[in-house]
Design an enzyme around this catalytic site. Structure first.
Site, short mmCIF file in Angstrom:
data_model
loop_
_atom_site.label_atom_id
_atom_site.label_comp_id
_atom_site.label_asym_id
_atom_site.label_seq_id
_atom_site.Cartn_x
_atom_site.Cartn_y
_atom_site.Cartn_z
N ASP A 415 0.83 -1.20 0.00
CA ASP A 415 0.00 0.00 0.00
C ASP A 415 0.86 1.26 0.00
OD1 ASP A 415 -2.62 1.37 0.46
OD2 ASP A 415 -1.64 1.95 2.33
N GLU A 468 1.09 -0.56 -5.20
CA GLU A 468 0.13 0.51 -5.45
C GLU A 468 0.95 1.79 -5.54
OE1 GLU A 468 -3.55 3.01 -3.50
OE2 GLU A 468 -1.84 2.34 -2.34
#
Length: 744
Positions: A415, A468
């Site tokens: 993330d 990401e």
């Protein structure tokens, strides 16, 4: 009462009781004194009224210790004995008696090689010796506790096993490494514990164990002693096959799930679904829908439900919400046996400020930078790991290894990678410090990510490391040997933003936004992309995907089906957030179940059926996945028909004979006698059409095969004439001989 004895040096008692005596093992336990002419045992057991020393060999009493002061200090000589021996302490309390192994008679269980690698920043299995681990030491079974707190004056472990007394079990200090450890025999599985740390400022802080593998339910925050038993895995064949897997040439259709809100149980739907129910319901659903991968949003223990798991405190502890660690293992095991790979959303970019967590762990900025310009993340009011500190790297490397090794996850999705890469991420000019070259790149984080990816791929062949990353950082999926970050895949955030902006436009004005559908092919092969429609696109007032689309329900559902058809045929692997597969109307709410009742309505059932059939088609035809990351796997036939909102393109497999032709119409207009170029002289049949009545469409379909005509068109030697459905996606394949039909 205080007895004057020669057992303690002057001032040592006070320092011990005040949390200022660092070398506790040199004071407590059994020690030779008087030049080896006598043995003494010293112990600190608050609340005891008497303590006897017994021989561990035969249980006979050797000596009764004298009470040194009212705080629980006891000491005494071992009679005529001068040679160390294994012993027990018989402790008399006002209401009970307890027989214990004195933890201060045991030497350290730390392995010098492990300690060295930890301090060097290259230890991948720190969790095997830090945290609370079951061990057998000199024939005694117990738990070895170990924690890193280099700037602490004293560290004690307190819990259910010692009545939460912060003086009873003070840990051994290893100054060179900053580690503290102790072996305690009188411990049971699932007992709670915390560390009481006397910090460098003389304050005592109470911390959860950074390496705890289980924690109390929020709002409580104690760590838990793990169970002894191991899980009996049944997925050895899966792991063996995975090792030789080449994910870039295989289909990858990912179903992103937040377990807390996929489906709840109970009359008020407020009770979490446990792993046994997820095995019975979620796993068959994923298989039925044809998804190849399941991606779990973070499941490391997190106290705040509203963080969705992205602010974890117990990085090694699977959250209590759905069951225990072996329940999670059983869930992943079942996924593997059903042919479903499982990915984990992992958060190494930052950590929250919860006082029981990593923040100022030993009174110093241990895991974070002490300068807020490097150590604080302004977007989320969290703290940033110090990636340049060796022990922190070992902590994070080990956590990644832990999930892949102990739970057999098939990959990690990292993330907020962009926030790691840039020192000035979301900062004003006066809020960040340039690197040593004067740039804004976070060199320490870059090095960390490169090393992380290289090590995980080396340890676990066939896994997927996914980033990401929302900027144009070059080489995210390039090999580290080529100065890339070394990820296997990167989310295509540009495609997502552009195409969602496009479908939110009224069809009347889409001609002016046509480039938002086509621009992604300018850079589609610069990285190994995953097309992602994740949870981030259906929260914070953004509305659901269906809500973004203008028009009446017919237009909304038709556009969404066409959009999914475009996504599934566009180069790149696929990711769809739960609920999107049946066109949930409301934006995602982490506090409740998905709106499964919508499936009683035909339009929603139609979207679900369309996604299921897209997944089946996607896996059946190699042209849709084999050359995802190579330009020779894609060819525009017509990308310039902005006035009619139409795209036509062709996908190719390794074998160019295996190809698929796609026509996407983002206008509500039906186009009859529409000519499409095709690569071969074969007949072509319409494999899927999003406007079919089965999916809730108007049934503008092509029932019969179309014969290829020797009419060059759109750069192809042949062409077919078809009817193009309104707001629809039509997928065409050549009618091959049976032996030439594509297989999975």
């Amino acid at each position: 009462m205080t007895v004057a004895t020669p057992y303690f040096q002057q001032g040592s008692e006070i320092a011990l009781l005040n949390g200022e005596y660092t070398d506790v093992f040199s004071l407590l336990g059994m020690h030779s004194v008087n030049d080896g002419k006598a043995l003494v045992v010293r112990c600190l057991i608050p609340g005891a009224i008497s303590v006897d020393v017994l021989s561990a060999k035969d249980g006979r009493k050797v000596a009764t210790l004298e009470q040194v002061n009212e705080h629980g200090l006891f000491a005494g000589k071992m009679g005529r004995r001068v040679k160390s021996f294994a012993y027990l302490l018989r402790v008399q309390y006002p209401l009970c008696e307890q027989l214990i192994n004195d933890p201060y008679q045991f030497d350290s269980l730390l392995n010098p090689d492990d300690v060295y690698l930890f301090g060097e920043g290259s230890q991948l299995q720190t969790y095997h010796f830090q945290g609370a681990n079951w061990r057998e030491h000199h024939g005694v079974k117990g738990v070895h506790f170990c924690v890193w707190a280099p700037n602490a004056k004293q560290v004690a472990v307190m819990g259910d096993f010692n009545l939460w007394d912060n003086k009873r079990h003070i840990l051994r200090h290893h100054p060179a490494s900053g580690l503290w450890d102790i072996f305690i025999a009188e411990v049971e599985p699932e007992q709670h514990y915390k560390y009481a740390i006397s910090d460098m400022h003389g304050n005592q802080v109470i911390k959860s164990d950074p390496y705890a593998v289980a924690m109390q339910p929020s709002p409580h925050n104690a760590s838990k002693i793990p169970h002894v038993e191991r899980y009996d895995w049944q997925d050895s064949q899966w792991l063996a096959d995975r090792a030789s897997h080449q994910p870039h040439v295989q289909p990858m259709s990912i179903y992103e799930v937040q377990l807390a809100s996929w489906r709840r149980k109970g009359d008020d739907s407020q009770e979490y679904t446990d792993y046994s129910q997820l095995i019975a319901e979620l796993v068959p659903y994923i298989k039925e829908m044809g998804f190849t991968h399941l991606q779990l949003m973070p499941i490391s223990e997190y106290p705040f439900d509203g963080s969705w798991g992205y602010q974890p405190v117990g990085l090694f502890a699977p959250t209590y919400r759905f069951g225990d660690a072996n329940g999670l293992r059983a869930f992943i095991d079942e996924c593997h046996q059903q042919g479903i790979a499982v990915l984990l959303d992992w958060v190494p970019a930052h950590f929250p400020r919860d006082p029981h967590g990593l923040v100022r762990f030993d009174g110093s900025c241990l895991y974070e930078h002490d300068d807020p310009r490097k150590g604080e993340q302004p977007d989320w009011d969290t703290l940033i790991y110090n990636y340049g500190r060796a022990e922190v790297r070992s902590f994070l490397y080990s956590n990644a290894h832990y999930w892949l090794d102990e739970f057999h996850f098939d990959g990690l999705r990292l993330d907020a990678v962009s926030s790691m890469l840039y020192l000035d991420y979301s900062r004003r000019a006066d809020q960040w410090i340039p690197n040593k070259f004067g740039g804004r790149e976070n060199l320490e984080a870059i090095s960390f990510l490169q090393e992380l990816n290289a090590r995980m791929y080396q340890c676990f062949p066939g896994i997927n490391m996914i980033a990401e990353e929302s900027t144009a950082w070059p080489g995210v999926t390039q090999a580290t040997s080529n100065n890339g970050l070394g990820f296997g895949f990167k989310w295509n955030m540009g495609w997502m933003n552009d195409t969602l902006r496009y479908i939110s436009c009224d069809p009347l004005f889409r001609r002016y936004h046509h480039g938002e559908l086509t621009f992604s092919l300018v850079y589609a092969f610069t990285e190994q992309f995953i097309l992602s429609l994740s949870h981030d696109e259906v929260v914070h007032g953004k509305g659901s995907l269906l809500h973004k689309i203008p028009g009446d329900d017919w237009q909304k559902f038709a556009t969404l089906r066409a959009y999914y058809g475009f996504m599934w045929t566009h180069p790149g692997k696929k990711l769809l957030f739960m609920g999107n597969e049946f066109a949930q109307r409301n934006e995602w709410n982490h506090n409740q179940s998905l709106d499964w009742h919508l499936l009683t309505y035909a339009p929603h059932q139609g979207v679900q059926d369309w996604v299921r059939d897209l997944n089946q088609c996607y896996q059946q035809y190699p042209a849709l996945y084999q050359r995802d990351h190579h330009s020779d796997g894609f060819q525009w036939l017509d990308c310039n028909n902005a006035d009619n909102n139409i795209l036509v393109f062709c996908r190719f497999g390794m074998d160019k004979q295996q190809h698929v032709v796609i026509v996407v119409n983002m206008s509500p207009q039906v186009y009859y006698d529409f000519r499409v170029g095709v690569p071969t002289a074969q007949n072509y049949r319409e494999l899927l059409n999003s406007d079919h009545r089965h999916y809730g469409g108007g049934d503008v379909v092509n029932d019969n095969p179309c014969e290829a005509q020797v009419t060059p068109w759109q750069g192809m030697s042949h062409s077919i004439v078809i009817t193009v459905p309104p707001l629809g996606c039509s997928i065409w394949v050549p009618e091959l001989d049976e032996q030439d039909q594509p297989t999975q």
